[in-house]
Design a protein around this motif. Structure first.
Motif, PDB file in Angstrom:
ATOM      1  N   LEU A 106       0.866  -1.186   0.000  1.00  0.00           N
ATOM      2  CA  LEU A 106       0.000   0.000   0.000  1.00  0.00           C
ATOM      3  C   LEU A 106       0.893   1.223   0.000  1.00  0.00           C
ATOM      4  CD1 LEU A 106      -2.668   1.576   0.294  1.00  0.00           C
ATOM      5  CD2 LEU A 106      -2.482   1.223   2.782  1.00  0.00           C
ATOM      6  N   ILE A 107       0.784   2.044  -1.033  1.00  0.00           N
ATOM      7  CA  ILE A 107       1.569   3.273  -1.104  1.00  0.00           C
ATOM      8  C   ILE A 107       0.624   4.461  -1.002  1.00  0.00           C
ATOM      9  CG2 ILE A 107       3.182   4.642  -2.463  1.00  0.00           C
ATOM     10  CD1 ILE A 107       4.307   2.124  -3.629  1.00  0.00           C
ATOM     11  N   ASN A 108       0.687   5.142   0.126  1.00  0.00           N
ATOM     12  CA  ASN A 108      -0.160   6.310   0.393  1.00  0.00           C
ATOM     13  C   ASN A 108       0.505   7.533  -0.221  1.00  0.00           C
ATOM     14  OD1 ASN A 108      -2.066   4.798   1.773  1.00  0.00           O
ATOM     15  ND2 ASN A 108      -1.060   5.073   3.753  1.00  0.00           N
ATOM     16  N   ASN A 109       0.310   7.675  -1.524  1.00  0.00           N
ATOM     17  CA  ASN A 109       1.020   8.667  -2.316  1.00  0.00           C
ATOM     18  C   ASN A 109       0.251   9.974  -2.502  1.00  0.00           C
ATOM     19  OD1 ASN A 109       2.950   9.443  -4.755  1.00  0.00           O
ATOM     20  ND2 ASN A 109       0.849   9.500  -5.554  1.00  0.00           N
ATOM     21  N   ALA A 110      -1.074   9.933  -2.471  1.00  0.00           N
ATOM     22  CA  ALA A 110      -1.877  11.122  -2.767  1.00  0.00           C
ATOM     23  C   ALA A 110      -1.627  12.226  -1.740  1.00  0.00           C
ATOM     24  CB  ALA A 110      -3.356  10.763  -2.795  1.00  0.00           C
ATOM     25  N   GLY A 111      -1.844  13.456  -2.162  1.00  0.00           N
ATOM     26  CA  GLY A 111      -1.684  14.549  -1.213  1.00  0.00           C
ATOM     27  C   GLY A 111      -2.028  15.891  -1.820  1.00  0.00           C
ATOM     28  N   VAL A 112      -2.173  16.874  -0.943  1.00  0.00           N
ATOM     29  CA  VAL A 112      -2.370  18.260  -1.348  1.00  0.00           C
ATOM     30  C   VAL A 112      -1.328  19.098  -0.626  1.00  0.00           C
ATOM     31  CG1 VAL A 112      -4.827  18.031  -1.856  1.00  0.00           C
ATOM     32  CG2 VAL A 112      -4.105  18.613   0.474  1.00  0.00           C
ATOM     33  N   ALA A 113      -1.038  20.276  -1.189  1.00  0.00           N
ATOM     34  CA  ALA A 113       0.021  21.092  -0.601  1.00  0.00           C
ATOM     35  C   ALA A 113      -0.257  22.576  -0.758  1.00  0.00           C
ATOM     36  CB  ALA A 113       1.364  20.748  -1.258  1.00  0.00           C
ATOM     37  N   PHE A 114       0.117  23.325   0.285  1.00  0.00           N
ATOM     38  CA  PHE A 114       0.154  24.792   0.265  1.00  0.00           C
ATOM     39  C   PHE A 114      -1.208  25.420  -0.026  1.00  0.00           C
ATOM     40  CE2 PHE A 114       4.139  23.224  -1.936  1.00  0.00           C
ATOM     41  CZ  PHE A 114       4.820  23.013  -0.758  1.00  0.00           C
ATOM     42  N   LEU A 115      -2.273  24.765   0.399  1.00  0.00           N
ATOM     43  CA  LEU A 115      -3.614  25.279   0.140  1.00  0.00           C
ATOM     44  C   LEU A 115      -3.901  26.539   0.960  1.00  0.00           C
ATOM     45  CD1 LEU A 115      -5.811  22.045   0.293  1.00  0.00           C
ATOM     46  CD2 LEU A 115      -4.849  23.133  -1.739  1.00  0.00           C
ATOM     47  N   PRO A 116      -4.675  27.460   0.423  1.00  0.00           N
ATOM     48  CA  PRO A 116      -5.234  28.506   1.282  1.00  0.00           C
ATOM     49  C   PRO A 116      -6.136  27.838   2.311  1.00  0.00           C
ATOM     50  CG  PRO A 116      -6.326  28.478  -0.859  1.00  0.00           C
ATOM     51  CD  PRO A 116      -5.153  27.541  -0.968  1.00  0.00           C
ATOM     52  N   LEU A 117      -6.422  28.528   3.394  1.00  0.00           N
ATOM     53  CA  LEU A 117      -7.190  27.899   4.465  1.00  0.00           C
ATOM     54  C   LEU A 117      -8.504  27.344   3.939  1.00  0.00           C
ATOM     55  CD1 LEU A 117      -7.558  27.157   7.408  1.00  0.00           C
ATOM     56  CD2 LEU A 117      -8.503  29.447   7.812  1.00  0.00           C
ATOM     57  N   THR A 118      -8.643  26.044   4.065  1.00  0.00           N
ATOM     58  CA  THR A 118      -9.832  25.325   3.622  1.00  0.00           C
ATOM     59  C   THR A 118     -10.169  24.308   4.695  1.00  0.00           C
ATOM     60  OG1 THR A 118      -8.967  25.480   1.363  1.00  0.00           O
ATOM     61  CG2 THR A 118     -10.851  24.023   1.708  1.00  0.00           C
ATOM     62  N   ARG A 119     -11.457  24.149   4.968  1.00  0.00           N
ATOM     63  CA  ARG A 119     -11.867  23.200   6.000  1.00  0.00           C
ATOM     64  C   ARG A 119     -12.812  22.156   5.429  1.00  0.00           C
ATOM     65  NH1 ARG A 119      -9.956  24.826  10.738  1.00  0.00           N
ATOM     66  NH2 ARG A 119      -9.524  27.050  11.074  1.00  0.00           N
ATOM     67  N   THR A 120     -12.741  20.969   6.003  1.00  0.00           N
ATOM     68  CA  THR A 120     -13.655  19.903   5.622  1.00  0.00           C
ATOM     69  C   THR A 120     -15.008  20.143   6.295  1.00  0.00           C
ATOM     70  OG1 THR A 120     -13.120  18.499   7.512  1.00  0.00           O
ATOM     71  CG2 THR A 120     -11.708  18.307   5.560  1.00  0.00           C
ATOM     72  N   ALA A 121     -15.968  19.283   5.988  1.00  0.00           N
ATOM     73  CA  ALA A 121     -17.295  19.398   6.606  1.00  0.00           C
ATOM     74  C   ALA A 121     -17.213  19.277   8.122  1.00  0.00           C
ATOM     75  CB  ALA A 121     -18.225  18.328   6.043  1.00  0.00           C
ATOM     76  N   GLU A 122     -16.183  18.560   8.600  1.00  0.00           N
ATOM     77  CA  GLU A 122     -16.021  18.391  10.049  1.00  0.00           C
ATOM     78  C   GLU A 122     -15.331  19.590  10.694  1.00  0.00           C
ATOM     79  OE1 GLU A 122     -15.996  14.451   7.957  1.00  0.00           O
ATOM     80  OE2 GLU A 122     -14.830  16.299   7.751  1.00  0.00           O
ATOM     81  N   GLY A 123     -14.837  20.522   9.865  1.00  0.00           N
ATOM     82  CA  GLY A 123     -14.106  21.667  10.384  1.00  0.00           C
ATOM     83  C   GLY A 123     -12.610  21.443  10.465  1.00  0.00           C
ATOM     84  N   TRP A 124     -12.128  20.340   9.915  1.00  0.00           N
ATOM     85  CA  TRP A 124     -10.701  20.031   9.947  1.00  0.00           C
ATOM     86  C   TRP A 124      -9.955  20.822   8.883  1.00  0.00           C
ATOM     87  CZ3 TRP A 124     -11.903  14.127   9.473  1.00  0.00           C
ATOM     88  CH2 TRP A 124     -12.496  13.675  10.660  1.00  0.00           C
ATOM     89  N   GLU A 125      -8.723  21.203   9.197  1.00  0.00           N
ATOM     90  CA  GLU A 125      -7.871  21.850   8.203  1.00  0.00           C
ATOM     91  C   GLU A 125      -7.592  20.852   7.081  1.00  0.00           C
ATOM     92  OE1 GLU A 125      -4.731  22.751   5.867  1.00  0.00           O
ATOM     93  OE2 GLU A 125      -4.225  21.386   7.517  1.00  0.00           O
ATOM     94  N   GLN A 126      -7.726  21.316   5.844  1.00  0.00           N
ATOM     95  CA  GLN A 126      -7.770  20.436   4.681  1.00  0.00           C
ATOM     96  C   GLN A 126      -6.489  19.626   4.450  1.00  0.00           C
ATOM     97  OE1 GLN A 126     -10.666  20.312   2.214  1.00  0.00           O
ATOM     98  NE2 GLN A 126      -9.607  18.364   2.284  1.00  0.00           N
ATOM     99  N   GLN A 127      -5.337  20.236   4.622  1.00  0.00           N
ATOM    100  CA  GLN A 127      -4.094  19.505   4.341  1.00  0.00           C
ATOM    101  C   GLN A 127      -3.882  18.374   5.347  1.00  0.00           C
ATOM    102  OE1 GLN A 127      -0.746  21.878   2.545  1.00  0.00           O
ATOM    103  NE2 GLN A 127      -1.781  23.562   3.613  1.00  0.00           N
ATOM    104  N   PHE A 128      -4.143  18.643   6.610  1.00  0.00           N
ATOM    105  CA  PHE A 128      -4.031  17.603   7.627  1.00  0.00           C
ATOM    106  C   PHE A 128      -5.074  16.515   7.383  1.00  0.00           C
ATOM    107  CE2 PHE A 128      -4.883  15.679  11.758  1.00  0.00           C
ATOM    108  CZ  PHE A 128      -3.609  15.462  12.257  1.00  0.00           C
ATOM    109  N   ALA A 129      -6.276  16.918   7.014  1.00  0.00           N
ATOM    110  CA  ALA A 129      -7.358  15.964   6.797  1.00  0.00           C
ATOM    111  C   ALA A 129      -7.070  15.040   5.622  1.00  0.00           C
ATOM    112  CB  ALA A 129      -8.678  16.706   6.570  1.00  0.00           C
ATOM    113  N   THR A 130      -6.570  15.599   4.537  1.00  0.00           N
ATOM    114  CA  THR A 130      -6.304  14.789   3.346  1.00  0.00           C
ATOM    115  C   THR A 130      -5.034  13.963   3.496  1.00  0.00           C
ATOM    116  OG1 THR A 130      -7.347  16.466   1.942  1.00  0.00           O
ATOM    117  CG2 THR A 130      -5.928  14.859   0.852  1.00  0.00           C
ATOM    118  N   ASN A 131      -3.948  14.636   3.809  1.00  0.00           N
ATOM    119  CA  ASN A 131      -2.649  13.970   3.804  1.00  0.00           C
ATOM    120  C   ASN A 131      -2.504  12.948   4.927  1.00  0.00           C
ATOM    121  OD1 ASN A 131      -2.080  15.674   1.683  1.00  0.00           O
ATOM    122  ND2 ASN A 131      -0.810  17.062   2.869  1.00  0.00           N
ATOM    123  N   HIS A 132      -3.039  13.266   6.095  1.00  0.00           N
ATOM    124  CA  HIS A 132      -2.920  12.329   7.214  1.00  0.00           C
ATOM    125  C   HIS A 132      -4.195  11.548   7.498  1.00  0.00           C
ATOM    126  CE1 HIS A 132      -2.200  10.423  11.009  1.00  0.00           C
ATOM    127  NE2 HIS A 132      -3.107  11.185  11.608  1.00  0.00           N
TER     128      HIS A 132
END
Length: 316
Positions: A106-132
């Motif tokens: 399993l290679i967890n390769n996908a990711g986002v980087a350097f986004l302007p402040l964006t939050r998920t529906a749960e209120g999580w910061e987007q980069q932490f939510a996606t990447n981790h």
């Protein structure tokens, strides 16, 4: 005292170099984010050695084109496409539920980087939510498939940018501190490395090894949100860029090389395990790994907090 993994490979080594003599026939692999950049080259390299590869992507039409191209280049028809959105619990759950049989890589390769402040529906910061968090949920959901394979390997994509921030447990989602895109990205990359530390500790007994790696700096669409300021252009002029074949080499090395058999909970760059280094600068030689990215106490704390966050997602 553990011995660092050192090899004859370096930052110029390619995916084909590190897989020379490796036969992956009968092995099943998943590569997230395999419709562009490093993901494509990683999937191609694994398929070229006979692996059955699933491209886990948001854009399945793009994924189908990539799969066709890989089959044409490698002659391996066992290249599949599956829908996966790391920001969606329903998508992750559907993907893991649909997977049957063992999973060797399993290679967890996908990711986002350097986004302007964006939050998920749960209120999580987007980069932490996606990447981790997205990959955390995915990997937990695939645990039994990995255990069924025996000697399975999980590779988590980190970055040398992890040097720029630990996980700030008191305010992971930037609710009380000013938001900086690079700092948020760095925090998520530290989280990726810490996940490897704790997952390996928990799962080595199940025959699963988990490692993190830094691919190097490559010109891909991951950097599309970088502001083209004069300051950034000055920094960019000093960055030792790699090509895709060199950039994907480390994750492919960790995923399939016999030199990493049975080794887990480590951080790799340029196809070796670097020394712990508290300093950071762009250079062609190793930047090393910061102690905050391999701290077992921080890794255990992050695991517990991540489980609590996922309870919020699944309860919604």
């Amino acid at each position: 005292m553990t011995t660092r993994v050192t090899t004859s490979f370096d930052r110029n080594s390619t995916t084909d170099d590190v897989l020379a003599g490796v036969d992956l026939t009968g092995k099943r692999a998943i590569v997230t984010g395999a419709s562009s950049g490093l993901g494509i080259e990683t999937a191609r390299a694994l398929a070229s050695k006979g692996a059955d590869v699933t491209l886990a992507v948001r854009d399945t039409e793009a994924g189908k084109q990539v799969a066709a191209d890989i089959t044409a280049k490698t002659g391996n028809a066992n290249v599949h496409v599956a829908s996966l959105d790391l920001n969606s619990h329903a998508s992750i759950a559907a993907f893991t539920k649909a997977w049957t049989g063992p999973l060797h890589i399993l290679i967890n390769n996908a990711g986002v980087a350097f986004l302007p402040l964006t939050r998920t529906a749960e209120g999580w910061e987007q980069q932490f939510a996606t990447n981790h968090l997205g990959h955390f949920e995915l990997t937990l959901g695939l645990h039994d498939a990995l255990a069924a394979a025996g000697n399975a390997r999980v590779v988590v994509m980190s970055s040398d940018r992890h040097h720029m921030s630990p996980v700030v447990f008191e305010d992971i989602h930037f609710e009380h501190r000013s938001y900086e895109p690079l700092v948020a990205y760095a925090q998520s990359k530290t989280a990726n490395a810490l996940f490897a530390v704790e997952a390996n500790k928990r799962w080595a007994k199940d025959g699963i090894t988990v490692n993190a790696c830094h691919p190097g700096i490559i010109r891909t669409n991951l950097g599309r949100h970088v502001p083209l300021t004069p300051e950034w252009k000055h920094i960019e002029s000093r960055i030792p860029y790699k090509g895709l074949e060199q950039g994907a080499a480390t994750q492919v090395f960790v995923a399939a090389s016999p030199l990493v058999e049975g080794i887990g909970g480590r951080y790799f760059e340029d196809c070796h395990e670097p020394e712990v280094n508290p300093n950071f600068e762009y250079r062609a030689t190793s930047n090393g790994v910061n102690a905050h990215a391999v701290d077992p106490d921080a890794a255990a704390k992050l695991w517990a907090m991540s489980l609590e966050m996922l309870k919020q997602r699944t309860a919604a």
